[in-house]
Scaffold this motif. Sequence first.
Motif, PDB file in Angstrom:
ATOM      1  N   GLY A 145       6.103 -10.285  -5.118  1.00  0.00           N
ATOM      2  CA  GLY A 145       5.842  -8.970  -5.677  1.00  0.00           C
ATOM      3  C   GLY A 145       6.645  -7.872  -5.014  1.00  0.00           C
ATOM      4  O   GLY A 145       7.395  -8.080  -4.061  1.00  0.00           O
ATOM      5  N   LEU A 146       6.456  -6.666  -5.549  1.00  0.00           N
ATOM      6  CA  LEU A 146       7.136  -5.478  -5.039  1.00  0.00           C
ATOM      7  C   LEU A 146       6.360  -4.879  -3.876  1.00  0.00           C
ATOM      8  O   LEU A 146       5.140  -5.042  -3.768  1.00  0.00           O
ATOM      9  CB  LEU A 146       7.249  -4.429  -6.140  1.00  0.00           C
ATOM     10  CG  LEU A 146       7.935  -4.819  -7.443  1.00  0.00           C
ATOM     11  CD1 LEU A 146       7.863  -3.655  -8.432  1.00  0.00           C
ATOM     12  CD2 LEU A 146       9.389  -5.221  -7.195  1.00  0.00           C
ATOM     13  N   LEU A 147       7.074  -4.147  -3.030  1.00  0.00           N
ATOM     14  CA  LEU A 147       6.444  -3.287  -2.043  1.00  0.00           C
ATOM     15  C   LEU A 147       6.753  -1.861  -2.482  1.00  0.00           C
ATOM     16  O   LEU A 147       7.868  -1.381  -2.308  1.00  0.00           O
ATOM     17  CB  LEU A 147       6.983  -3.555  -0.638  1.00  0.00           C
ATOM     18  CG  LEU A 147       6.409  -2.662   0.477  1.00  0.00           C
ATOM     19  CD1 LEU A 147       4.904  -2.857   0.611  1.00  0.00           C
ATOM     20  CD2 LEU A 147       7.093  -2.951   1.812  1.00  0.00           C
ATOM     21  N   LEU A 148       5.789  -1.209  -3.095  1.00  0.00           N
ATOM     22  CA  LEU A 148       5.971   0.144  -3.597  1.00  0.00           C
ATOM     23  C   LEU A 148       5.506   1.110  -2.514  1.00  0.00           C
ATOM     24  O   LEU A 148       4.322   1.158  -2.170  1.00  0.00           O
ATOM     25  CB  LEU A 148       5.158   0.334  -4.878  1.00  0.00           C
ATOM     26  CG  LEU A 148       5.373   1.629  -5.653  1.00  0.00           C
ATOM     27  CD1 LEU A 148       6.837   1.780  -6.051  1.00  0.00           C
ATOM     28  CD2 LEU A 148       4.478   1.667  -6.884  1.00  0.00           C
ATOM     29  N   ASP A 149       6.434   1.880  -1.975  1.00  0.00           N
ATOM     30  CA  ASP A 149       6.185   2.723  -0.805  1.00  0.00           C
ATOM     31  C   ASP A 149       5.895   4.148  -1.245  1.00  0.00           C
ATOM     32  O   ASP A 149       6.790   4.898  -1.640  1.00  0.00           O
ATOM     33  CB  ASP A 149       7.417   2.678   0.110  1.00  0.00           C
ATOM     34  CG  ASP A 149       7.142   3.215   1.507  1.00  0.00           C
ATOM     35  OD1 ASP A 149       6.138   3.916   1.681  1.00  0.00           O
ATOM     36  OD2 ASP A 149       7.946   2.922   2.407  1.00  0.00           O
ATOM     37  N   LEU A 150       4.624   4.547  -1.154  1.00  0.00           N
ATOM     38  CA  LEU A 150       4.199   5.882  -1.560  1.00  0.00           C
ATOM     39  C   LEU A 150       3.976   6.804  -0.362  1.00  0.00           C
ATOM     40  O   LEU A 150       3.452   7.908  -0.506  1.00  0.00           O
ATOM     41  CB  LEU A 150       2.894   5.808  -2.374  1.00  0.00           C
ATOM     42  CG  LEU A 150       3.023   5.449  -3.855  1.00  0.00           C
ATOM     43  CD1 LEU A 150       3.436   3.991  -4.031  1.00  0.00           C
ATOM     44  CD2 LEU A 150       1.698   5.690  -4.586  1.00  0.00           C
ATOM     45  N   GLN A 204      -3.105  -6.026 -11.681  1.00  0.00           N
ATOM     46  CA  GLN A 204      -2.110  -7.085 -11.652  1.00  0.00           C
ATOM     47  C   GLN A 204      -0.896  -6.628 -10.851  1.00  0.00           C
ATOM     48  O   GLN A 204      -0.414  -5.509 -11.042  1.00  0.00           O
ATOM     49  CB  GLN A 204      -1.665  -7.471 -13.065  1.00  0.00           C
ATOM     50  CG  GLN A 204      -2.766  -8.103 -13.902  1.00  0.00           C
ATOM     51  CD  GLN A 204      -2.264  -8.550 -15.266  1.00  0.00           C
ATOM     52  OE1 GLN A 204      -1.076  -8.793 -15.451  1.00  0.00           O
ATOM     53  NE2 GLN A 204      -3.175  -8.664 -16.220  1.00  0.00           N
ATOM     54  N   ALA A 205      -0.420  -7.489  -9.971  1.00  0.00           N
ATOM     55  CA  ALA A 205       0.768  -7.161  -9.188  1.00  0.00           C
ATOM     56  C   ALA A 205       2.009  -7.307 -10.057  1.00  0.00           C
ATOM     57  O   ALA A 205       2.022  -8.082 -11.023  1.00  0.00           O
ATOM     58  CB  ALA A 205       0.860  -8.078  -7.973  1.00  0.00           C
ATOM     59  N   PHE A 206       3.044  -6.556  -9.721  1.00  0.00           N
ATOM     60  CA  PHE A 206       4.307  -6.614 -10.461  1.00  0.00           C
ATOM     61  C   PHE A 206       5.352  -7.359  -9.636  1.00  0.00           C
ATOM     62  O   PHE A 206       5.559  -7.061  -8.467  1.00  0.00           O
ATOM     63  CB  PHE A 206       4.800  -5.200 -10.777  1.00  0.00           C
ATOM     64  CG  PHE A 206       3.912  -4.462 -11.740  1.00  0.00           C
ATOM     65  CD1 PHE A 206       4.042  -4.649 -13.105  1.00  0.00           C
ATOM     66  CD2 PHE A 206       2.926  -3.597 -11.276  1.00  0.00           C
ATOM     67  CE1 PHE A 206       3.221  -3.988 -13.998  1.00  0.00           C
ATOM     68  CE2 PHE A 206       2.097  -2.931 -12.156  1.00  0.00           C
ATOM     69  CZ  PHE A 206       2.240  -3.125 -13.521  1.00  0.00           C
ATOM     70  N   ASP A 207       6.005  -8.322 -10.281  1.00  0.00           N
ATOM     71  CA  ASP A 207       7.028  -9.094  -9.587  1.00  0.00           C
ATOM     72  C   ASP A 207       8.403  -8.444  -9.643  1.00  0.00           C
ATOM     73  O   ASP A 207       9.258  -8.725  -8.813  1.00  0.00           O
ATOM     74  CB  ASP A 207       7.121 -10.502 -10.184  1.00  0.00           C
ATOM     75  CG  ASP A 207       5.871 -11.321  -9.905  1.00  0.00           C
ATOM     76  OD1 ASP A 207       5.277 -11.135  -8.829  1.00  0.00           O
ATOM     77  OD2 ASP A 207       5.500 -12.136 -10.762  1.00  0.00           O
ATOM     78  N   LEU A 213       8.301  -0.636 -14.633  1.00  0.00           N
ATOM     79  CA  LEU A 213       8.801   0.441 -15.482  1.00  0.00           C
ATOM     80  C   LEU A 213       8.296   0.296 -16.915  1.00  0.00           C
ATOM     81  O   LEU A 213       8.031   1.299 -17.595  1.00  0.00           O
ATOM     82  CB  LEU A 213      10.328   0.459 -15.469  1.00  0.00           C
ATOM     83  CG  LEU A 213      10.991   0.874 -14.146  1.00  0.00           C
ATOM     84  CD1 LEU A 213      12.500   0.638 -14.218  1.00  0.00           C
ATOM     85  CD2 LEU A 213      10.699   2.334 -13.825  1.00  0.00           C
ATOM     86  N   ALA A 214       8.142  -0.911 -17.384  1.00  0.00           N
ATOM     87  CA  ALA A 214       7.642  -1.131 -18.736  1.00  0.00           C
ATOM     88  C   ALA A 214       6.160  -0.800 -18.842  1.00  0.00           C
ATOM     89  O   ALA A 214       5.685  -0.311 -19.874  1.00  0.00           O
ATOM     90  CB  ALA A 214       7.895  -2.579 -19.158  1.00  0.00           C
ATOM     91  N   TRP A 215       5.413  -1.062 -17.775  1.00  0.00           N
ATOM     92  CA  TRP A 215       3.969  -0.798 -17.788  1.00  0.00           C
ATOM     93  C   TRP A 215       3.664   0.691 -17.683  1.00  0.00           C
ATOM     94  O   TRP A 215       2.716   1.186 -18.329  1.00  0.00           O
ATOM     95  CB  TRP A 215       3.303  -1.525 -16.617  1.00  0.00           C
ATOM     96  CG  TRP A 215       1.923  -1.031 -16.333  1.00  0.00           C
ATOM     97  CD1 TRP A 215       0.768  -1.382 -16.983  1.00  0.00           C
ATOM     98  CD2 TRP A 215       1.536  -0.067 -15.328  1.00  0.00           C
ATOM     99  NE1 TRP A 215      -0.311  -0.700 -16.457  1.00  0.00           N
ATOM    100  CE2 TRP A 215       0.138   0.106 -15.444  1.00  0.00           C
ATOM    101  CE3 TRP A 215       2.244   0.644 -14.364  1.00  0.00           C
ATOM    102  CZ2 TRP A 215      -0.559   0.985 -14.611  1.00  0.00           C
ATOM    103  CZ3 TRP A 215       1.547   1.507 -13.540  1.00  0.00           C
ATOM    104  CH2 TRP A 215       0.166   1.673 -13.666  1.00  0.00           C
ATOM    105  N   ALA A 216       4.424   1.433 -16.887  1.00  0.00           N
ATOM    106  CA  ALA A 216       4.091   2.820 -16.556  1.00  0.00           C
ATOM    107  C   ALA A 216       3.764   3.679 -17.778  1.00  0.00           C
ATOM    108  O   ALA A 216       2.723   4.360 -17.794  1.00  0.00           O
ATOM    109  CB  ALA A 216       5.205   3.446 -15.725  1.00  0.00           C
ATOM    110  N   PRO A 217       4.589   3.716 -18.833  1.00  0.00           N
ATOM    111  CA  PRO A 217       4.249   4.580 -19.966  1.00  0.00           C
ATOM    112  C   PRO A 217       2.980   4.153 -20.694  1.00  0.00           C
ATOM    113  O   PRO A 217       2.305   4.990 -21.305  1.00  0.00           O
ATOM    114  CB  PRO A 217       5.483   4.485 -20.879  1.00  0.00           C
ATOM    115  CG  PRO A 217       6.198   3.261 -20.450  1.00  0.00           C
ATOM    116  CD  PRO A 217       5.917   3.106 -18.991  1.00  0.00           C
TER     117      PRO A 217
END
Length: 239
Positions: A145-150, A204-207, A213-217
Amino acid sequence: MPLAIDSLAFPALTGRRHVLTTALAALAADQDATVRALKLGRTQLAEIDRNAALLSSPTTPVIDRYTGVLYDALAADTLSPAARDFAGRHLLVHSALLGPVGGLDLVPAYRLSHDSRLPGLPLKKHWAADVSAALEATASDGSGGLLLDLRSEGYVSLGPAAGHPRRFYLRVVTESADGRTRALNHFNKKAKGDFTRALLQHGQAFDTVDALLAWAPTAGFALRPGAVGELELVVAGHL
C-alpha cells in the motif's frame, strides 16, 4: 491503565520513547524550565502537572486523545466501529513525545510539540534517523500500500519518510479563478481531517496512486498529482 510503551506501534522506537518520556516527566519538577522549554503562557501552567504524571495517568486511544481543527473534522467519536478498527490498522499519528503511533494506541495527556526545546535533548536529533527508518521499513513489512503523509512540515522534520518508495506528501491548496495556486494554513488542517475521516470510512487501503486518485472524487474531494512525490488536495473558496 497507564502508558505501556512496549505496546505501541513501531517497537524499534521503544528505547527513544523511554528516554523522552522520562526526561519530560522529570523536567516538570522545574516549573521555570518547563515554561521555557514548552513556551507556556501563564494560563497553561496546568500542562506542567500533566507532564509530571504522564507515566502514571490514564490513557486514551490516540484518535480520541488529540484535539484541534484537524481532530474536530475527524470527529473520531462518531466513526463507526469498522472505521475505528481500520484506523487501528492503518492510521498513524506522529507524536513529538512518542514518535509515530497507531490510531488506537493508548496514550496519556501531555504537552510537547515538535518545536519544544528540552534541555540537552533536541527533538529532531533525538527522533529523525530512527523514525525515518521505522517509516521506511513499512515498505518491506508485507503490508504494502501507499504511505500518505499528511503531517505538517514541522513533524516531517522529526522523521522524514522520503526513502519509502510509495510515500506521497499531501499538500492542501486552493486555486483562484485565474489559475493561481497557493497552500493553505488553517483550512489545511480541516481539509486533512475531512480527508482522513473519508479514508477511514472507506475502509480499504490503496495500493496505487491511480486508485486513490480515482476514488477521491467519488468521496467529494479534488485530488491531483503535484510535485514529484506529492499530491494536492484542492479546496475551493479560500483565496
